[in-house]
Structure formats: C-alpha cells, structure tokens
Design an enzyme around this catalytic site. Structure first.
Site, PDB file in Angstrom:
ATOM      1  CE  LYS A 159       3.987   3.491   7.611  1.00  0.00           C
ATOM      2  NZ  LYS A 159       4.948   2.384   7.474  1.00  0.00           N
ATOM      3  CG  ASP A 183       6.555   0.028  10.046  1.00  0.00           C
ATOM      4  OD1 ASP A 183       5.618  -0.797  10.014  1.00  0.00           O
ATOM      5  OD2 ASP A 183       6.534   1.106   9.428  1.00  0.00           O
ATOM      6  N   GLY A 210      11.164   6.192   4.362  1.00  0.00           N
ATOM      7  CA  GLY A 210      10.433   6.071   5.613  1.00  0.00           C
ATOM      8  C   GLY A 210      10.590   4.710   6.266  1.00  0.00           C
ATOM      9  CB  ALA A 211      10.367   1.247   4.972  1.00  0.00           C
ATOM     10  NE  ARG A 252      16.572   7.022  -6.769  1.00  0.00           N
ATOM     11  CZ  ARG A 252      15.334   7.011  -7.221  1.00  0.00           C
ATOM     12  NH1 ARG A 252      15.082   6.478  -8.404  1.00  0.00           N
ATOM     13  NH2 ARG A 252      14.344   7.497  -6.510  1.00  0.00           N
ATOM     14  CE  LYS A 274      15.465  11.294  -0.290  1.00  0.00           C
ATOM     15  NZ  LYS A 274      14.380  10.543  -0.931  1.00  0.00           N
TER      16      LYS A 274
HETATM   17  P1  NDP Z   1       9.739   5.783   0.581  1.00  0.00           P
HETATM   18  O1  NDP Z   1       9.043   6.361  -0.600  1.00  0.00           O
HETATM   19  O2  NDP Z   1       9.844   6.567   1.837  1.00  0.00           O
HETATM   20  O3  NDP Z   1      11.266   5.408   0.162  1.00  0.00           O
HETATM   21  C1  NDP Z   1      11.526   4.759  -1.052  1.00  0.00           C
HETATM   22  C2  NDP Z   1      12.978   4.281  -1.103  1.00  0.00           C
HETATM   23  O4  NDP Z   1      13.155   3.539  -2.328  1.00  0.00           O
HETATM   24  C3  NDP Z   1      14.013   5.402  -1.111  1.00  0.00           C
HETATM   25  O5  NDP Z   1      15.177   4.973  -0.465  1.00  0.00           O
HETATM   26  C4  NDP Z   1      14.275   5.569  -2.635  1.00  0.00           C
HETATM   27  O6  NDP Z   1      15.544   6.117  -2.940  1.00  0.00           O
HETATM   28  C5  NDP Z   1      14.221   4.143  -3.091  1.00  0.00           C
HETATM   29  N1  NDP Z   1      13.914   4.040  -4.524  1.00  0.00           N
HETATM   30  C6  NDP Z   1      12.729   4.306  -5.134  1.00  0.00           C
HETATM   31  N2  NDP Z   1      12.830   4.088  -6.460  1.00  0.00           N
HETATM   32  C7  NDP Z   1      14.115   3.702  -6.693  1.00  0.00           C
HETATM   33  C8  NDP Z   1      14.845   3.330  -7.878  1.00  0.00           C
HETATM   34  N3  NDP Z   1      14.259   3.331  -9.072  1.00  0.00           N
HETATM   35  N4  NDP Z   1      16.124   2.964  -7.736  1.00  0.00           N
HETATM   36  C9  NDP Z   1      16.730   2.948  -6.510  1.00  0.00           C
HETATM   37  N5  NDP Z   1      16.092   3.286  -5.365  1.00  0.00           N
HETATM   38  C10 NDP Z   1      14.801   3.662  -5.452  1.00  0.00           C
HETATM   39  O7  NDP Z   1       9.030   4.362   0.812  1.00  0.00           O
HETATM   40  P2  NDP Z   1       8.976   3.535   2.186  1.00  0.00           P
HETATM   41  O8  NDP Z   1      10.335   3.614   2.787  1.00  0.00           O
HETATM   42  O9  NDP Z   1       7.814   3.957   2.982  1.00  0.00           O
HETATM   43  O10 NDP Z   1       8.653   2.038   1.671  1.00  0.00           O
HETATM   44  C11 NDP Z   1       9.647   1.238   1.037  1.00  0.00           C
HETATM   45  C12 NDP Z   1       9.098  -0.165   0.810  1.00  0.00           C
HETATM   46  O11 NDP Z   1       8.898  -0.853   2.031  1.00  0.00           O
HETATM   47  C13 NDP Z   1       7.743  -0.181   0.074  1.00  0.00           C
HETATM   48  O12 NDP Z   1       7.789  -1.195  -0.920  1.00  0.00           O
HETATM   49  C14 NDP Z   1       6.767  -0.519   1.179  1.00  0.00           C
HETATM   50  O13 NDP Z   1       5.638  -1.215   0.661  1.00  0.00           O
HETATM   51  C15 NDP Z   1       7.616  -1.448   2.056  1.00  0.00           C
HETATM   52  N6  NDP Z   1       7.132  -1.499   3.458  1.00  0.00           N
HETATM   53  C16 NDP Z   1       6.713  -2.725   3.942  1.00  0.00           C
HETATM   54  C17 NDP Z   1       6.263  -2.848   5.233  1.00  0.00           C
HETATM   55  C18 NDP Z   1       5.831  -4.199   5.744  1.00  0.00           C
HETATM   56  O14 NDP Z   1       5.190  -4.263   6.809  1.00  0.00           O
HETATM   57  N7  NDP Z   1       6.152  -5.283   5.060  1.00  0.00           N
HETATM   58  C19 NDP Z   1       6.196  -1.689   6.152  1.00  0.00           C
HETATM   59  C20 NDP Z   1       6.691  -0.459   5.551  1.00  0.00           C
HETATM   60  C21 NDP Z   1       7.119  -0.391   4.249  1.00  0.00           C
HETATM   61  P3  NDP Z   1      15.752   7.722  -3.032  1.00  0.00           P
HETATM   62  O15 NDP Z   1      15.912   8.180  -1.620  1.00  0.00           O
HETATM   63  O16 NDP Z   1      16.974   7.860  -3.844  1.00  0.00           O
HETATM   64  O17 NDP Z   1      14.512   8.268  -3.679  1.00  0.00           O
END
Ligand code: NDP
Length: 267
Positions: free
Chosen positions: A66, A104, A132-133, A152, A156
């Site tokens: 994206k 989104d 990103g979401a 976490r 960010k």
């Molecule tokens: P990113 O990889 O950009 O972000 C991931 C996020 O999850 C960050 O905030 C990260 O924290 C956090 N995270 C990951 N692992 C852990 C952990 N073990 N403990 C705590 N926090 C954690 O992903 P996206 O933002 O693109 O996507 C997030 C979710 O949203 C996905 O599951 C995706 O499938 C879903 N989504 C659904 C859509 C829909 O249409 N239904 C559209 C877009 C997304 P940190 O910054 O600390 O790494």
C-alpha cells in the site's frame, strides 16, 4: 468489451477480493473481470506497469504494497492527501495515468455505522495498533469525542496522533490504559498469531462495540471482549465495504453489500 481489474499483494492466495468483485459485477450487470495477482516482494512497480500495458482499468492493493502504491501514483484523492497516511489501496488507470485512493476508512465506518448500527459520533474510541491499517482509518473516525491510540511501539502511536486537530486524540501504551471506551478497534495483526494483547477487560464500557479488523475466526481480542460483555464484530463487513467503495470509484455504480457479506459468511 470486458474491463480488467485485479488485486495485487504478497501473499494473495487467501484474498476474497475476486469473489467480492465478481459478486458485485453479477449484481450490477457491469462487464468486468477481476483476478488476484501475486507480485514479487521486489516487483510491485513492474507488476503494475505490466497491468497498465495490458489495459487493466484499475487494481486493489493489499499487504505489503500500500505504501509503494502511494509512491507510484500520478495523482491522489483528497482523502489520501488529508489522511497523511501515505497508503493507497485502490488504483485507477486512465490511459497510463495512475490515480490513487484509499477506501479502508470509509469501509470501516460504513460497516460500523450502516451494517452494525453503531453511531461513532461523540463516542470514546480506542484503537489498538498504529500500523498501516490504523493510519488508513483514523481520519474516518474523527467525528468521535476522543480517540486513544495504544500500540506496542509507543513512538508509532505518538507519530500517528501528531498533527490531528479535529478531535481529542492521544497516544498510550497498553499498560497505561485505565479508562473504558465505547468503541474499541483492534487494528493490530495479533489475530494472525493468536497473540493476547495486554489490555485490561475494564476497557470495555457497558454497550461497547469491540471490532477486530481481522476476519474469519474469533481472535483472542474478540474472545476477551465477548467475555467482558461487549458486542463483537470482525472485519469481514469492512472488507466488503472497502471493496464496494473501490467498485464505485471504478464503475460509478454502488453495489449492495449486505448480500455479499451474507454470501461470504455462508461460504
Ligand atoms: P501492520 O503490519 O502495518 O501493523 C501491525 C500492527 O500490529 C502494529 O501496530 C504492530 O505493533 C501490531 N502488532 C503486531 N504484532 C504484535 C504483537 N505481538 N503484540 C502487539 N502488537 C503487535 O499491519 P496492518 O496495519 O496493515 O494490518 C493490521 C490488521 O488489520 C491485519 O490483521 C490486517 O489483516 C487487518 N486489515 C483488515 C482490513 C479489512 O478490510 N478487514 C483492511 C486492512 C487491514 P508495532 O508497531 O509495535 O509493531
């Protein structure tokens, strides 16, 4: 002549977008094809250029492209610019000119307000995650009374709240969450790994809607919310609503989303 569209991602095998857009096309009588395309991790731009050369009219973009899609665009929609998120999930090809949009945020808001009947205006909202979401949907939630973003990686969350003026927005860590919230959105990817987020069950206010952007099964967040008495929803409706907005951008026709959500739930 059939107009060609696609969704580009890596991985892409799991994508429900082809089923959704084919259902929209059938319902509205639009003559389109829509397929899933796996782009190499270092080959997003060449994949897009190839689609343009083959006359594709548009594409959806999913993880992890994206942000790259944003960089490739010749023009951007007002909502992409105002969000400051730097992420695009919908591309429109007009004679080789690429226009980018992000559906989104409107997809999430339409699912919560229209499908689930939950009014966001003047509510206290907690967003879990700052990836990103979370970036993509924040702007669509600014009608809330307040928004707290817990992540976490605290920096960010701080970056995400910077510059927002239309609503009381603040950044938090998980262990400093003390208040309760009317709407809690899990925008982390923890559902993919069944990771339990370190949040107290006291965050779920009476009548709270707990919304997980992930779909397909109950995540630990959804389980905790359900046990705390919250109304629980997954992100399937958001997926269909963001697709409907992309379909509208491409075709100028708004498909009905409820039958497609029902079709996917029954599948
Ligand atoms: P990113 O990889 O950009 O972000 C991931 C996020 O999850 C960050 O905030 C990260 O924290 C956090 N995270 C990951 N692992 C852990 C952990 N073990 N403990 C705590 N926090 C954690 O992903 P996206 O933002 O693109 O996507 C997030 C979710 O949203 C996905 O599951 C995706 O499938 C879903 N989504 C659904 C859509 C829909 O249409 N239904 C559209 C877009 C997304 P940190 O910054 O600390 O790494």
């Amino acid at each position: 002549m059939t107009d060609k569209y696609a969704v580009i991602g890596n991985p892409i095998g799991h994508s429900k977008s082809p089923i959704i857009h084919q259902a929209f096309a059938k319902q509205t009588g639009e003559d389109i094809s829509y397929e899933a395309i796996l782009a190499p991790l270092d080959g997003f731009e060449s994949t897009v250029r190839e689609l343009i050369a083959h006359g594709y009219k548009g594409a959806n973009v999913t993880v992890p492209f994206k942000f790259e899609a944003y960089q490739l665009c010749d023009s951007l929609s007002a909502r992409v610019v105002s969000s400051g998120a730097g992420a695009v999930n919908t591309l429109v090809n007009t004679h080789g000119n690429l226009h980018g949009d992000n559906t989104d945020g409107i997809g999430l808001r339409n699912d919560i307000e229209k499908n689930l009947g939950f009014d966001i205006t003047n509510k206290h909202v907690l967003i879990l995650g700052a990836g990103g979401a979370a970036h993509g949907v924040l702007n669509s939630l600014l009608c809330a009374s307040s928004i707290t973003i817990a992540n976490r990686t605290h920096e960010k969350a701080l970056d995400l709240v910077m510059g927002i003026k239309d609503c009381e927005v603040n950044a938090s860590t998980y262990d400093s969450l003390e208040k309760s919230y009317d709407l809690i959105i899990n925008a982390t990817s923890t559902g993919l790994t069944d990771t339990v987020l370190p949040i107290p069950s006291s965050v779920f206010a009476p009548g709270c809607l707990a919304y997980d952007m992930m779909y397909g099964r109950e995540t630990p967040f959804m389980k905790q919310a359900r046990e705390a008495g919250a109304q629980v929803a997954d992100g399937l409706g958001m997926l269909v609503e963001q697709a409907a907005e992309a379909f509208y951008i491409w075709r100028g026709v708004r498909p009905l989303t409820q039958p497609v959500i029902a079709q996917l739930r029954n599948a």
